[in-house]
Scaffold this motif. Structure first.
Motif, PDB file in Angstrom:
ATOM      1  N   VAL A 180      -3.695  -1.020 -10.431  1.00  0.00           N
ATOM      2  CA  VAL A 180      -2.323  -1.294 -10.699  1.00  0.00           C
ATOM      3  C   VAL A 180      -1.264  -0.723  -9.740  1.00  0.00           C
ATOM      4  CG1 VAL A 180      -0.352  -0.368 -12.372  1.00  0.00           C
ATOM      5  CG2 VAL A 180      -2.660  -1.393 -13.173  1.00  0.00           C
ATOM      6  N   ARG A 181      -1.587   0.349  -9.108  1.00  0.00           N
ATOM      7  CA  ARG A 181      -0.654   0.959  -8.095  1.00  0.00           C
ATOM      8  C   ARG A 181      -0.786  -0.150  -6.650  1.00  0.00           C
ATOM      9  NH1 ARG A 181       2.013   5.794  -9.652  1.00  0.00           N
ATOM     10  NH2 ARG A 181       1.665   5.856 -11.826  1.00  0.00           N
ATOM     11  N   LEU A 182      -1.999  -0.150  -6.296  1.00  0.00           N
ATOM     12  CA  LEU A 182      -2.253  -1.146  -5.337  1.00  0.00           C
ATOM     13  C   LEU A 182      -1.595  -2.532  -5.400  1.00  0.00           C
ATOM     14  CD1 LEU A 182      -3.264  -0.907  -2.372  1.00  0.00           C
ATOM     15  CD2 LEU A 182      -5.503  -2.094  -3.331  1.00  0.00           C
ATOM     16  N   ALA A 183      -1.588  -3.038  -6.547  1.00  0.00           N
ATOM     17  CA  ALA A 183      -1.113  -4.353  -6.861  1.00  0.00           C
ATOM     18  C   ALA A 183       0.442  -4.333  -6.621  1.00  0.00           C
ATOM     19  CB  ALA A 183      -1.680  -5.071  -8.213  1.00  0.00           C
ATOM     20  N   ASP A 184       0.796  -3.103  -7.253  1.00  0.00           N
ATOM     21  CA  ASP A 184       2.365  -3.035  -7.136  1.00  0.00           C
ATOM     22  C   ASP A 184       2.832  -3.047  -5.740  1.00  0.00           C
ATOM     23  OD1 ASP A 184       5.139  -2.400  -8.379  1.00  0.00           O
ATOM     24  OD2 ASP A 184       4.780  -0.594  -7.078  1.00  0.00           O
ATOM     25  N   TRP A 185       2.280  -2.321  -4.736  1.00  0.00           N
ATOM     26  CA  TRP A 185       2.550  -2.086  -3.483  1.00  0.00           C
ATOM     27  C   TRP A 185       2.422  -3.484  -2.833  1.00  0.00           C
ATOM     28  CZ3 TRP A 185       4.984   0.099  -0.080  1.00  0.00           C
ATOM     29  CH2 TRP A 185       4.618  -0.102   1.303  1.00  0.00           C
ATOM     30  N   VAL A 186       1.249  -4.264  -2.856  1.00  0.00           N
ATOM     31  CA  VAL A 186       1.274  -5.508  -2.143  1.00  0.00           C
ATOM     32  C   VAL A 186       2.310  -6.374  -2.617  1.00  0.00           C
ATOM     33  CG1 VAL A 186      -1.160  -5.061  -1.693  1.00  0.00           C
ATOM     34  CG2 VAL A 186      -0.745  -6.395  -3.732  1.00  0.00           C
ATOM     35  N   ALA A 187       2.760  -6.518  -4.122  1.00  0.00           N
ATOM     36  CA  ALA A 187       3.607  -7.409  -4.469  1.00  0.00           C
ATOM     37  C   ALA A 187       5.132  -6.967  -3.666  1.00  0.00           C
ATOM     38  CB  ALA A 187       3.683  -7.404  -5.876  1.00  0.00           C
ATOM     39  N   TYR A 188       5.106  -5.847  -3.507  1.00  0.00           N
ATOM     40  CA  TYR A 188       6.515  -5.265  -3.100  1.00  0.00           C
ATOM     41  C   TYR A 188       6.500  -5.675  -1.527  1.00  0.00           C
ATOM     42  CZ  TYR A 188      10.389  -2.349  -1.577  1.00  0.00           C
ATOM     43  OH  TYR A 188      11.466  -1.747  -0.953  1.00  0.00           O
ATOM     44  N   LEU A 189       5.277  -5.560  -0.961  1.00  0.00           N
ATOM     45  CA  LEU A 189       5.233  -6.015   0.447  1.00  0.00           C
ATOM     46  C   LEU A 189       5.495  -7.269   0.790  1.00  0.00           C
ATOM     47  CD1 LEU A 189       2.263  -4.269   2.297  1.00  0.00           C
ATOM     48  CD2 LEU A 189       4.423  -4.247   3.010  1.00  0.00           C
ATOM     49  N   TYR A 190       4.967  -8.170  -0.123  1.00  0.00           N
ATOM     50  CA  TYR A 190       5.003  -9.547  -0.136  1.00  0.00           C
ATOM     51  C   TYR A 190       6.491 -10.039  -0.564  1.00  0.00           C
ATOM     52  CZ  TYR A 190       3.622 -14.563  -1.048  1.00  0.00           C
ATOM     53  OH  TYR A 190       3.598 -15.738  -1.048  1.00  0.00           O
ATOM     54  N   ARG A 191       6.957  -9.737  -1.290  1.00  0.00           N
ATOM     55  CA  ARG A 191       8.465  -9.876  -1.920  1.00  0.00           C
ATOM     56  C   ARG A 191       9.602  -9.210  -1.156  1.00  0.00           C
ATOM     57  NH1 ARG A 191       7.621 -14.757  -3.718  1.00  0.00           N
ATOM     58  NH2 ARG A 191       6.126 -14.804  -5.529  1.00  0.00           N
ATOM     59  N   ASP A 192       9.399  -8.009  -0.568  1.00  0.00           N
ATOM     60  CA  ASP A 192      10.473  -7.190  -0.224  1.00  0.00           C
ATOM     61  C   ASP A 192       9.897  -6.891   1.421  1.00  0.00           C
ATOM     62  OD1 ASP A 192      12.233  -5.097   0.738  1.00  0.00           O
ATOM     63  OD2 ASP A 192      12.678  -5.486  -1.512  1.00  0.00           O
ATOM     64  N   SER A 193       9.548  -5.792   1.788  1.00  0.00           N
ATOM     65  CA  SER A 193       9.325  -5.274   2.930  1.00  0.00           C
ATOM     66  C   SER A 193       8.617  -3.924   3.126  1.00  0.00           C
ATOM     67  CB  SER A 193      10.643  -5.060   3.831  1.00  0.00           C
ATOM     68  OG  SER A 193      11.396  -4.019   2.965  1.00  0.00           O
ATOM     69  N   PHE A 194       8.322  -3.384   4.134  1.00  0.00           N
ATOM     70  CA  PHE A 194       7.477  -2.269   4.329  1.00  0.00           C
ATOM     71  C   PHE A 194       8.426  -1.162   4.023  1.00  0.00           C
ATOM     72  CE2 PHE A 194       5.556   1.286   6.556  1.00  0.00           C
ATOM     73  CZ  PHE A 194       4.589   1.260   6.192  1.00  0.00           C
ATOM     74  N   ASP A 195       8.130  -0.403   3.080  1.00  0.00           N
ATOM     75  CA  ASP A 195       9.148   0.806   3.073  1.00  0.00           C
ATOM     76  C   ASP A 195       8.189   2.136   3.054  1.00  0.00           C
ATOM     77  OD1 ASP A 195      10.288   2.945   1.344  1.00  0.00           O
ATOM     78  OD2 ASP A 195      11.909   1.822   0.887  1.00  0.00           O
ATOM     79  N   LEU A 196       8.480   2.938   4.276  1.00  0.00           N
ATOM     80  CA  LEU A 196       7.849   3.815   4.584  1.00  0.00           C
ATOM     81  C   LEU A 196       7.657   4.983   3.586  1.00  0.00           C
ATOM     82  CD1 LEU A 196       6.067   5.216   6.725  1.00  0.00           C
ATOM     83  CD2 LEU A 196       8.415   6.309   7.698  1.00  0.00           C
ATOM     84  N   ALA A 197       8.753   5.236   2.668  1.00  0.00           N
ATOM     85  CA  ALA A 197       8.890   6.241   1.752  1.00  0.00           C
ATOM     86  C   ALA A 197       8.078   5.990   0.520  1.00  0.00           C
ATOM     87  CB  ALA A 197      10.141   6.511   1.360  1.00  0.00           C
ATOM     88  N   ARG A 198       7.918   4.616   0.270  1.00  0.00           N
ATOM     89  CA  ARG A 198       7.081   4.173  -0.895  1.00  0.00           C
ATOM     90  C   ARG A 198       5.678   4.178  -0.660  1.00  0.00           C
ATOM     91  NH1 ARG A 198       9.978  -0.306  -4.847  1.00  0.00           N
ATOM     92  NH2 ARG A 198       7.694  -0.335  -5.309  1.00  0.00           N
ATOM     93  N   TRP A 199       5.542   3.504   0.783  1.00  0.00           N
ATOM     94  CA  TRP A 199       4.130   3.963   1.340  1.00  0.00           C
ATOM     95  C   TRP A 199       3.680   5.298   1.159  1.00  0.00           C
ATOM     96  CZ3 TRP A 199       1.766   6.187   5.847  1.00  0.00           C
ATOM     97  CH2 TRP A 199       0.372   5.962   5.961  1.00  0.00           C
ATOM     98  N   GLU A 200       4.334   6.272   1.516  1.00  0.00           N
ATOM     99  CA  GLU A 200       3.801   7.568   1.515  1.00  0.00           C
ATOM    100  C   GLU A 200       3.616   7.940   0.045  1.00  0.00           C
ATOM    101  OE1 GLU A 200       3.195   9.786   3.753  1.00  0.00           O
ATOM    102  OE2 GLU A 200       4.233   9.062   5.610  1.00  0.00           O
ATOM    103  N   ILE A 201       4.337   7.738  -0.987  1.00  0.00           N
ATOM    104  CA  ILE A 201       4.346   7.811  -2.314  1.00  0.00           C
ATOM    105  C   ILE A 201       2.797   7.215  -2.643  1.00  0.00           C
ATOM    106  CG2 ILE A 201       5.006   7.463  -4.620  1.00  0.00           C
ATOM    107  CD1 ILE A 201       7.679   7.540  -3.751  1.00  0.00           C
ATOM    108  N   LEU A 202       2.595   5.863  -2.412  1.00  0.00           N
ATOM    109  CA  LEU A 202       1.299   5.423  -2.640  1.00  0.00           C
ATOM    110  C   LEU A 202       0.220   5.900  -2.121  1.00  0.00           C
ATOM    111  CD1 LEU A 202      -0.378   2.744  -3.778  1.00  0.00           C
ATOM    112  CD2 LEU A 202       0.000   2.087  -1.325  1.00  0.00           C
ATOM    113  N   ARG A 203      -0.004   6.372  -1.000  1.00  0.00           N
ATOM    114  CA  ARG A 203      -0.769   7.129  -0.176  1.00  0.00           C
ATOM    115  C   ARG A 203      -1.018   8.534  -1.038  1.00  0.00           C
ATOM    116  NH1 ARG A 203      -0.643   9.531   6.024  1.00  0.00           N
ATOM    117  NH2 ARG A 203       0.904  10.654   4.889  1.00  0.00           N
ATOM    118  N   SER A 204      -0.088   9.191  -1.342  1.00  0.00           N
ATOM    119  CA  SER A 204      -0.261  10.590  -2.149  1.00  0.00           C
ATOM    120  C   SER A 204      -0.905  10.116  -3.515  1.00  0.00           C
ATOM    121  CB  SER A 204       1.160  11.163  -2.092  1.00  0.00           C
ATOM    122  OG  SER A 204       0.863  12.142  -3.170  1.00  0.00           O
TER     123      SER A 204
END
Length: 311
Positions: free
Chosen positions: A264-288
């Motif tokens: 679910v977390r990974l799907a949310d991230w790739v959807a955000y990437l596809y629809r918006d942009s690369f957000d460094l802060a969001r990526w750091e949260i996902l990695r954590s």
């Protein structure tokens, strides 16, 4: 190279270097402007300049040194990929206020080097930084010879260049984050190719209908995209529903099993990437959030591109 960078936080994080490169390095870069062919001319009302990609004309040792230095200054995991553009502005040219947010597969950091000998205030071509698309400039960088300006691309990195009255020469170095590469772009675009929400399972229909009646379209569209990712990864209807609810802000997914949580977390991230942009802060949260979790087989290709090992 790029010694003693001066860091600033307003109107957005950036650094400036007064004497960026050696005389020999500057002389090498000045040679990039002597070729008259292959220049791409941009003559729009918003963006007026001439560009030429010169990546292959940069010595390999120069590439290695500047990449290592940019990793040190930014603290980011920058990949070996490297693109350099020579930019030439002629009298009357201007670049309007804009923000180069890093879309899917775009660069994350940029270094702008000025090569203008004898620059005077009346020559214009000043790089201006803004807090928003409207209003007065918060900071100004004069295009003086061997002065460099570096910054991370994000949605609020608004900047522009004032009209020039004398030719202006700039070399722009572009750097990619390890988690937003062109390879990731290819993978995600293939994942969402021929996207049709009609392929989603029927149990999601009433939930999506209720969300669409109460939430902004951009939210529900992204949630639907996350659901598509889960569907194409082969997850069941319950997991797809959970992914939609999480991306729409309707469910925290904290009570799910480990694989559902991760998917679910990974799907949310790739959807955000596809629809918006690369957000460094969001990526750091996902990695954590996914740190220490085993990589599940059906998520492996996407996981390795979104959360690659670095070291």
């Amino acid at each position: 190279m790029l010694s003693q960078p001066h860091h600033h936080q307003n109107p957005f994080p950036f650094f400036a270097v007064d004497a960026a490169f050696s005389e020999e390095q500057c002389a090498t870069l000045e040679q990039l402007f002597l070729q008259d062919s292959t220049w791409q001319h941009r003559d729009g009302a918003f963006y007026c300049c001439s560009l030429r990609e010169v990546t292959n004309e940069i010595p390999a040792t120069f590439h290695t040194e500047i990449l290592a230095r940019m990793r040190e200054i930014t603290g980011l995991p920058l990949v070996e990929r490297f693109m350099v553009t020579a930019q030439r502005m002629q009298p009357g040219h201007v670049i309007g206020i804009h923000s180069d947010r890093p879309l899917l597969g775009y660069e994350i950091a940029r270094l702008v080097l000025q090569l203008n000998k004898g620059w005077q205030a009346e020559h214009g071509g000043v790089l201006e930084l803004f807090a928003s698309p409207v209003g007065e400039a918060i900071f100004k960088v004069n295009p003086e010879y061997n002065k460099a300006f570096g910054f991370l691309l994000h949605a609020a990195s608004y900047h522009g260049v004032t009209e020039v009255t004398q030719p202006r020469q700039t070399v722009v170095f572009n750097f990619w984050h390890i988690a937003n590469t062109p390879e990731l772009e290819t993978h995600i675009r293939a994942l969402f190719a021929n996207l049709h929400f009609s392929e989603l399972p029927a149990p999601l229909d009433p939930i999506a209908a209720a969300a669409e009646a109460n939430l902004p379209e951009e939210v529900t569209y992204r949630a639907g995209t996350a659901a598509i990712a889960l569907h194409r990864w082969g997850y069941d209807a319950a997991t797809i529903v959970s992914g939609y609810q999480y991306s729409a802000g309707l469910d925290s997914s904290d009570t799910h099993d480990e694989e559902t949580y991760a998917a679910v977390r990974l799907a949310d991230w790739v959807a955000y990437l596809y629809r918006d942009s690369f957000d460094l802060a969001r990526w750091e949260i996902l990695r954590s959030e996914l740190d220490g979790i085993a990589i599940f087989t059906r998520l492996l290709p996407t996981w390795q591109l979104c959360l690659p090992e670095w070291g």
